[in-house]
Scaffold this motif. Structure first.
Motif, PDB file in Angstrom:
ATOM      1  N   THR A  72       0.858  -1.185   0.000  1.00  0.00           N
ATOM      2  CA  THR A  72       0.000   0.000   0.000  1.00  0.00           C
ATOM      3  C   THR A  72       0.889   1.228   0.000  1.00  0.00           C
ATOM      4  O   THR A  72       1.899   1.264   0.721  1.00  0.00           O
ATOM      5  N   ALA A  73       0.549   2.223  -0.773  1.00  0.00           N
ATOM      6  CA  ALA A  73       1.286   3.481  -0.731  1.00  0.00           C
ATOM      7  C   ALA A  73       0.964   4.206   0.574  1.00  0.00           C
ATOM      8  O   ALA A  73      -0.195   4.528   0.827  1.00  0.00           O
ATOM      9  N   GLU A  74       1.987   4.446   1.391  1.00  0.00           N
ATOM     10  CA  GLU A  74       1.735   5.141   2.651  1.00  0.00           C
ATOM     11  C   GLU A  74       1.223   6.556   2.406  1.00  0.00           C
ATOM     12  O   GLU A  74       0.309   7.014   3.080  1.00  0.00           O
ATOM     13  N   ASN A  75       1.796   7.251   1.436  1.00  0.00           N
ATOM     14  CA  ASN A  75       1.397   8.634   1.182  1.00  0.00           C
ATOM     15  C   ASN A  75       1.263   9.011  -0.284  1.00  0.00           C
ATOM     16  O   ASN A  75       0.540   9.950  -0.607  1.00  0.00           O
ATOM     17  N   VAL A  76       1.937   8.314  -1.184  1.00  0.00           N
ATOM     18  CA  VAL A  76       2.109   8.858  -2.533  1.00  0.00           C
ATOM     19  C   VAL A  76       0.907   8.699  -3.458  1.00  0.00           C
ATOM     20  O   VAL A  76       0.960   9.153  -4.606  1.00  0.00           O
ATOM     21  N   ASP A 272      -0.902  -1.620  13.292  1.00  0.00           N
ATOM     22  CA  ASP A 272       0.285  -1.466  14.121  1.00  0.00           C
ATOM     23  C   ASP A 272      -0.164  -1.436  15.577  1.00  0.00           C
ATOM     24  O   ASP A 272      -1.343  -1.187  15.874  1.00  0.00           O
ATOM     25  N   VAL A 273       0.749  -1.726  16.480  1.00  0.00           N
ATOM     26  CA  VAL A 273       0.419  -1.797  17.907  1.00  0.00           C
ATOM     27  C   VAL A 273       1.519  -1.072  18.677  1.00  0.00           C
ATOM     28  O   VAL A 273       2.621  -1.589  18.840  1.00  0.00           O
ATOM     29  N   ARG A 274       1.198   0.118  19.140  1.00  0.00           N
ATOM     30  CA  ARG A 274       2.202   0.950  19.800  1.00  0.00           C
ATOM     31  C   ARG A 274       2.259   0.680  21.303  1.00  0.00           C
ATOM     32  O   ARG A 274       1.365   0.057  21.876  1.00  0.00           O
ATOM     33  N   MET A 275       3.307   1.188  21.917  1.00  0.00           N
ATOM     34  CA  MET A 275       3.499   1.032  23.362  1.00  0.00           C
ATOM     35  C   MET A 275       4.237   2.238  23.901  1.00  0.00           C
ATOM     36  O   MET A 275       4.929   2.959  23.156  1.00  0.00           O
ATOM     37  N   VAL A 309       0.050  -4.368   7.425  1.00  0.00           N
ATOM     38  CA  VAL A 309       0.655  -3.637   8.542  1.00  0.00           C
ATOM     39  C   VAL A 309       1.072  -2.253   8.053  1.00  0.00           C
ATOM     40  O   VAL A 309       1.509  -2.084   6.918  1.00  0.00           O
ATOM     41  N   TRP A 310       0.934  -1.265   8.950  1.00  0.00           N
ATOM     42  CA  TRP A 310       1.223   0.118   8.550  1.00  0.00           C
ATOM     43  C   TRP A 310       2.689   0.431   8.875  1.00  0.00           C
ATOM     44  O   TRP A 310       3.015   1.020   9.876  1.00  0.00           O
ATOM     45  N   HIS A 316      10.990   3.322  10.426  1.00  0.00           N
ATOM     46  CA  HIS A 316      10.184   4.187   9.555  1.00  0.00           C
ATOM     47  C   HIS A 316       8.710   4.214   9.973  1.00  0.00           C
ATOM     48  O   HIS A 316       7.830   4.310   9.115  1.00  0.00           O
ATOM     49  N   SER A 317       8.449   4.140  11.251  1.00  0.00           N
ATOM     50  CA  SER A 317       7.067   4.180  11.736  1.00  0.00           C
ATOM     51  C   SER A 317       6.608   5.618  11.961  1.00  0.00           C
ATOM     52  O   SER A 317       7.370   6.465  12.418  1.00  0.00           O
ATOM     53  N   TRP A 318       5.346   5.864  11.663  1.00  0.00           N
ATOM     54  CA  TRP A 318       4.750   7.186  11.871  1.00  0.00           C
ATOM     55  C   TRP A 318       4.436   7.469  13.335  1.00  0.00           C
ATOM     56  O   TRP A 318       4.240   8.614  13.729  1.00  0.00           O
TER      57      TRP A 318
END
Length: 353
Positions: A72-76, A272-275, A309-310, A316-318
């Motif tokens: 998937t294109a993250e932004n483009v 994604d799963v942040r902490m 997954v994002w 390179h995670s947002w």
């Protein structure tokens, strides 16, 4: 209508990218890779791709190619990227991703046709100062959807058509689209996208809709009503941005099942799963259970065709740029080492449906 001509430097970088892809694709995918396991489980395993990293970093490029059978294109592919000036289209970066995917035997998810964020400045400024009225805005939207879907016709298997249109309480988001066009813009966008590429599957997409709640119910009711009207709403995308500081959402499988009963495809589109940082083994273990829980809900329904997954590396995670003090949200750490979450996803795919 003005059209963007790619400069020689962009064409060269695209050629280099495809050449590298063709070389890499000649090597067999390792049997234990996520994509090999996903093929056996009859599901697409995908990743959002950072195009700068894909072009510049060998490890990133190699991992994208070897681990995923969907990208998937993250932004483009977002509107501000593809039409930065009115009538001037820049498909160059998105075309590079599609070329890379084709060279590696990967499918492409399109993200996203209509959103309230990352709109081109010329559009938001024109609406704000009144120089673009409602009639013209509808025409601009029609033109944008038609131009983008037509450009990628036959090369996108799922499109996130309408993105994040509800609030958590189930009310429609008070975006410029709702303010100027009313709720009919949702059906219109799906119809225009379908007309431009009848074979692509067209999705609603949002966050905080993993389980059965007010927001996911609003989407269920919208999809049900639109489908009764013959509007080609064919899929429901569950983003899956989770945090281990909150409980795992309940009723995920039940939520997937009710959309399946409408005859729709489902997908987990931005997982994604942040902490809270710093990372420790207990947090990583909990993170792994969250990834596995969403994957199991997907694999438990034949309606679920993809699990994306994002981003796949913490490098390179947002997440750290948006959630202060949080991060480590992906399957691989900043050095591309596999985390327990990667192992959990691999085991889930190995067990299959």
């Amino acid at each position: 209508m003005k059209h963007f001509r790619m400069p020689a430097t962009v064409l060269l970088s695209a050629a280099m990218l495809v050449a590298g892809a063709q070389s890499a694709s000649a090597r067999p995918v390792h049997d234990a890779s996520l994509r090999a396991l996903a093929d056996r489980a009859d599901v697409r395993i995908g990743a959002a791709v950072d195009m700068t990293a894909l072009v510049d970093e060998t490890d990133y490029r190699r991992t994208t190619a070897s681990e995923f059978n969907s990208v998937t294109a993250e932004n483009v592919m977002k509107w501000e990227s593809v039409e930065p000036e009115r009538g001037t289209y820049d498909w160059s970066k998105a075309d590079e991703l599609v070329a890379f995917a084709r060279a590696h035997g990967q499918a492409v998810r399109g993200h996203t046709l209509l959103w309230h964020n990352q709109l081109p400045a010329w559009l938001t400024a024109g609406v704000a100062d009144g120089s673009i009225d409602a009639k013209e805005l509808r025409g601009i939207l029609h033109k944008h959807v038609t131009a983008e879907v037509s450009h990628f016709k036959g090369r996108i298997y799922q499109w996130d058509v309408v993105n994040e249109v509800f609030n958590d309480d189930g009310s429609l988001r008070d975006s410029l689209w709702l303010q100027k066009l009313g709720p009919s813009y949702i059906a219109d966008t799906f119809r225009w996208a379908h007309a431009a590429d009848p074979k692509a599957k067209l999705f609603l997409n949002d966050y905080n809709v993993e389980g059965v709640n007010a927001k996911s119910t609003a989407y269920y009711e919208l999809a049900r009503d639109l489908r009764k009207q013959g509007v080609p709403v064919q899929g429901f995308g569950i983003q899956g941005h989770l945090s281990i500081q909150y409980g795992f959402p309940g009723d995920v499988s039940d939520n997937v099942a009710r959309f399946a009963k409408l005859g729709m495809q489902t997908a987990f589109t931005e997982v994604d799963v942040r902490m809270a940082l710093p990372v420790d083994s207990e947090k990583l273990a909990k993170q792994a259970t969250y990834f596995r829980g969403l994957l199991d809900a997907c694999l438990g329904s034949r309606s679920c065709k993809s699990f994306t997954v994002w981003g796949f590396t913490d490098k390179h995670s947002w997440v750290p740029g948006v959630f202060t003090g949080e991060g480590a949200a992906t399957l691989l750490d900043e050095e591309y080492a596999q985390k327990p979450a990667y192992t959990a996803v691999a085991e889930g795919l190995r067990e299959g449906r």
